[in-house]
Scaffold this motif. Structure first.
Motif, PDB file in Angstrom:
ATOM      1  N   ILE A 176       3.539   5.835  -5.696  1.00 53.74           N
ATOM      2  CA  ILE A 176       3.384   5.936  -7.146  1.00 53.74           C
ATOM      3  C   ILE A 176       2.252   6.892  -7.510  1.00 53.74           C
ATOM      4  O   ILE A 176       2.361   7.647  -8.477  1.00 53.74           O
ATOM      5  CB  ILE A 176       3.168   4.540  -7.762  1.00 53.74           C
ATOM      6  N   LYS A 177       1.168   6.883  -6.734  1.00 52.37           N
ATOM      7  CA  LYS A 177       0.067   7.815  -6.986  1.00 52.37           C
ATOM      8  C   LYS A 177       0.502   9.255  -6.713  1.00 52.37           C
ATOM      9  O   LYS A 177       0.118  10.176  -7.422  1.00 52.37           O
ATOM     10  CB  LYS A 177      -1.134   7.473  -6.111  1.00 52.37           C
ATOM     11  N   GLU A 178       1.298   9.424  -5.674  1.00 54.32           N
ATOM     12  CA  GLU A 178       1.801  10.738  -5.280  1.00 54.32           C
ATOM     13  C   GLU A 178       2.722  11.313  -6.353  1.00 54.32           C
ATOM     14  O   GLU A 178       2.643  12.487  -6.696  1.00 54.32           O
ATOM     15  CB  GLU A 178       2.563  10.571  -3.957  1.00 54.32           C
ATOM     16  N   LYS A 179       3.597  10.469  -6.866  1.00 52.71           N
ATOM     17  CA  LYS A 179       4.571  10.890  -7.875  1.00 52.71           C
ATOM     18  C   LYS A 179       4.829   9.696  -8.787  1.00 52.71           C
ATOM     19  O   LYS A 179       5.497   8.750  -8.379  1.00 52.71           O
ATOM     20  CB  LYS A 179       5.864  11.329  -7.198  1.00 52.71           C
ATOM     21  N   PRO A 180       4.276   9.721 -10.011  1.00 50.86           N
ATOM     22  CA  PRO A 180       4.464   8.581 -10.909  1.00 50.86           C
ATOM     23  C   PRO A 180       5.942   8.216 -11.084  1.00 50.86           C
ATOM     24  O   PRO A 180       6.777   9.078 -11.356  1.00 50.86           O
ATOM     25  CB  PRO A 180       3.860   9.070 -12.228  1.00 50.86           C
ATOM     26  N   GLU A 189       2.230   1.709  -3.512  1.00 50.45           N
ATOM     27  CA  GLU A 189       1.177   2.206  -4.408  1.00 50.45           C
ATOM     28  C   GLU A 189       0.878   3.685  -4.143  1.00 50.45           C
ATOM     29  O   GLU A 189       0.692   4.461  -5.081  1.00 50.45           O
ATOM     30  CB  GLU A 189      -0.107   1.379  -4.255  1.00 50.45           C
ATOM     31  N   GLU A 190       0.844   4.080  -2.874  1.00 49.09           N
ATOM     32  CA  GLU A 190       0.611   5.482  -2.531  1.00 49.09           C
ATOM     33  C   GLU A 190       1.736   6.364  -3.055  1.00 49.09           C
ATOM     34  O   GLU A 190       1.500   7.475  -3.531  1.00 49.09           O
ATOM     35  CB  GLU A 190       0.482   5.649  -1.015  1.00 49.09           C
ATOM     36  N   LYS A 238       0.833  -1.205   0.000  1.00 50.92           N
ATOM     37  CA  LYS A 238       0.000   0.000   0.000  1.00 50.92           C
ATOM     38  C   LYS A 238       0.872   1.261   0.000  1.00 50.92           C
ATOM     39  O   LYS A 238       0.580   2.224  -0.700  1.00 50.92           O
ATOM     40  CB  LYS A 238      -0.926  -0.005   1.217  1.00 50.92           C
ATOM     41  N   TYR A 258       7.880   0.986 -10.224  1.00 50.87           N
ATOM     42  CA  TYR A 258       7.658   0.291  -8.953  1.00 50.87           C
ATOM     43  C   TYR A 258       8.950   0.114  -8.163  1.00 50.87           C
ATOM     44  O   TYR A 258       8.973   0.309  -6.962  1.00 50.87           O
ATOM     45  CB  TYR A 258       6.987  -1.067  -9.184  1.00 50.87           C
TER      46      TYR A 258
END
Length: 72
Positions: free
Chosen positions: A17-21, A14-15, A11, A24
């Motif tokens: 990556i959502k915050e800053k593409p 994933e957070e 999690k 992985y």
């Protein structure tokens, strides 16, 4: 500091990556740096789903050999 489980670690990645593409693997390293974890010690925190996403990304970037697939 809370105990990290595979689910919680995934999690956090994933957070990130959502915050800053970002890829992985970079997100995993960032989470480790944020939490002051050694990347060599997190193998047990990488869930099978996260492992597959990292592997798929590495294959796509030609960082490792993947299965036979046709370019679409």
């Amino acid at each position: 500091m809370e105990v990290l489980t595979k689910k919680r670690f995934a999690k956090l990645v994933e957070e990130k990556i959502k915050e800053k593409p970002m890829p992985y693997i970079d997100a995993v390293v960032d989470v480790c740096q944020d939490r002051e974890l050694d990347t060599a010690d997190i193998g047990n925190l990488i869930s099978p789903i996260l492992k597959e996403k990292i592997k798929a990304e590495a294959v796509e970037l030609n960082m490792m050999k993947g299965g036979a697939s046709l370019p679409i």
